[in-house]
Design a protein around this motif. Structure first.
Motif, short mmCIF file in Angstrom:
data_model
loop_
_atom_site.label_atom_id
_atom_site.label_comp_id
_atom_site.label_asym_id
_atom_site.label_seq_id
_atom_site.Cartn_x
_atom_site.Cartn_y
_atom_site.Cartn_z
N HIS A 6 0.87 -1.19 0.00
CA HIS A 6 0.00 0.00 0.00
C HIS A 6 0.90 1.23 0.00
CE1 HIS A 6 -3.42 2.59 0.92
NE2 HIS A 6 -2.64 3.19 1.80
N ILE A 7 0.52 2.22 -0.78
CA ILE A 7 1.31 3.46 -0.79
C ILE A 7 0.36 4.65 -0.73
CG2 ILE A 7 1.48 3.62 -3.29
CD1 ILE A 7 4.49 4.59 -2.56
N GLU A 8 0.75 5.61 0.07
CA GLU A 8 0.00 6.84 0.19
C GLU A 8 0.95 8.00 -0.04
OE1 GLU A 8 -2.38 9.14 3.72
OE2 GLU A 8 -2.60 6.97 3.59
N ARG A 25 1.77 9.82 -12.00
CA ARG A 25 1.69 9.39 -10.59
C ARG A 25 0.79 8.17 -10.43
NH1 ARG A 25 -0.16 13.49 -5.77
NH2 ARG A 25 -1.24 11.96 -4.50
N ARG A 26 -0.38 8.21 -11.06
CA ARG A 26 -1.30 7.07 -10.98
C ARG A 26 -0.66 5.80 -11.55
NH1 ARG A 26 -5.32 10.97 -12.04
NH2 ARG A 26 -5.18 10.64 -14.27
N VAL A 27 0.00 5.96 -12.70
CA VAL A 27 0.65 4.81 -13.34
C VAL A 27 1.77 4.28 -12.44
CG1 VAL A 27 2.08 4.10 -15.31
CG2 VAL A 27 0.01 5.45 -15.69
N ALA A 28 2.56 5.20 -11.87
CA ALA A 28 3.67 4.78 -11.00
C ALA A 28 3.16 4.02 -9.78
CB ALA A 28 4.50 5.98 -10.57
N VAL A 29 2.09 4.50 -9.16
CA VAL A 29 1.51 3.82 -7.99
C VAL A 29 1.00 2.44 -8.41
CG1 VAL A 29 -0.41 3.82 -6.34
CG2 VAL A 29 0.97 5.89 -6.66
N LEU A 32 3.98 0.23 -9.18
CA LEU A 32 4.72 -0.04 -7.95
C LEU A 32 4.03 -1.13 -7.13
CD1 LEU A 32 7.13 0.90 -6.16
CD2 LEU A 32 5.51 2.41 -5.03
N LEU A 33 2.72 -1.03 -7.00
CA LEU A 33 1.99 -2.02 -6.21
C LEU A 33 1.95 -3.38 -6.89
CD1 LEU A 33 -0.89 0.18 -4.79
CD2 LEU A 33 1.21 -0.57 -3.65
N GLU A 34 2.02 -3.39 -8.21
CA GLU A 34 2.05 -4.65 -8.95
C GLU A 34 3.37 -5.39 -8.75
OE1 GLU A 34 -0.31 -6.27 -11.13
OE2 GLU A 34 -1.55 -4.96 -9.89
N THR A 144 11.76 -0.59 -8.84
CA THR A 144 11.10 0.06 -7.71
C THR A 144 11.61 1.50 -7.57
OG1 THR A 144 10.84 -2.06 -6.58
CG2 THR A 144 10.68 -0.08 -5.21
N ALA A 145 12.91 1.68 -7.73
CA ALA A 145 13.49 3.03 -7.64
C ALA A 145 12.91 3.95 -8.70
CB ALA A 145 15.01 2.95 -7.76
N ARG A 146 12.73 3.44 -9.93
CA ARG A 146 12.16 4.27 -11.00
C ARG A 146 10.75 4.71 -10.64
NH1 ARG A 146 13.65 4.79 -16.02
NH2 ARG A 146 11.56 4.44 -16.82
#
Length: 159
Positions: A6-8, A25-29, A32-34, A144-146
């Motif tokens: 989970h990321i906030e 931002r939406r794509v990165a989140v 990232l969660l995937e 993950t860093a990207r």
């Protein structure tokens, strides 16, 4: 389970992002969660509790904050990073993104591709800076860093 589940992003008090940045931002989140890798090192002979983890990214007192909790809400660690090492690469990234968004509207594919390659190069540099800054605090892979760098960009004050 050394991963973020989970990321906030706490961007309260910051200017609203542009629609293009909000989309990134939406794509990165989502990405990232995937798929991500977030490993916390042991401290003082203690092994950190196993994840998965919930991560909150925020700005507090002019510093970038990584607040890591277990999914239950139990705090695991919090660390603060200076924005200084990120400022130039974030500024360069925003400039190349702006060029890319303009290019998509009017330039041929070959020129768009060249700008996109430059954008990816700057993005990779930002990811490497993030990995360096997190050294000893959290271990993350380059993907993950990207994705995290994209989110750091939203929070970084660029002057």
């Amino acid at each position: 389970m050394n991963r973020i589940s989970h990321i906030e992003i706490d961007d309260s008090g910051l200017p609203a992002p542009t629609p293009q940045i909000e989309q990134e931002r939406r794509v990165a989140v989502f990405d990232l969660l995937e798929d991500n890798s977030w490993t916390l090192p042991g401290r003082d002979g203690q092994t950190p509790p196993p994840g998965p983890y919930a991560l909150t990214l925020a700005v507090r007192d002019g510093r970038l904050v990584f607040d890591t909790c277990l999914e239950t809400g139990e705090k695991v660690t919090e660390f603060h990073l200076s924005f200084g090492p990120f400022k130039q690469v974030v500024k360069d990234y925003f400039q190349i993104c702006e060029s890319y968004f303009e290019a998509v509207k009017k330039l041929p594919p070959s020129q768009i591709e060249a700008i996109d390659m430059a954008r990816r190069g700057i993005h990779n540099e930002g990811a490497r800076v993030l990995q360096e800054r997190l050294e000893g605090k959290a271990e993350i892979d380059i993907d993950t860093a990207r994705r995290l760098f994209t989110l750091v960009c939203v929070l970084t004050p660029v002057s």
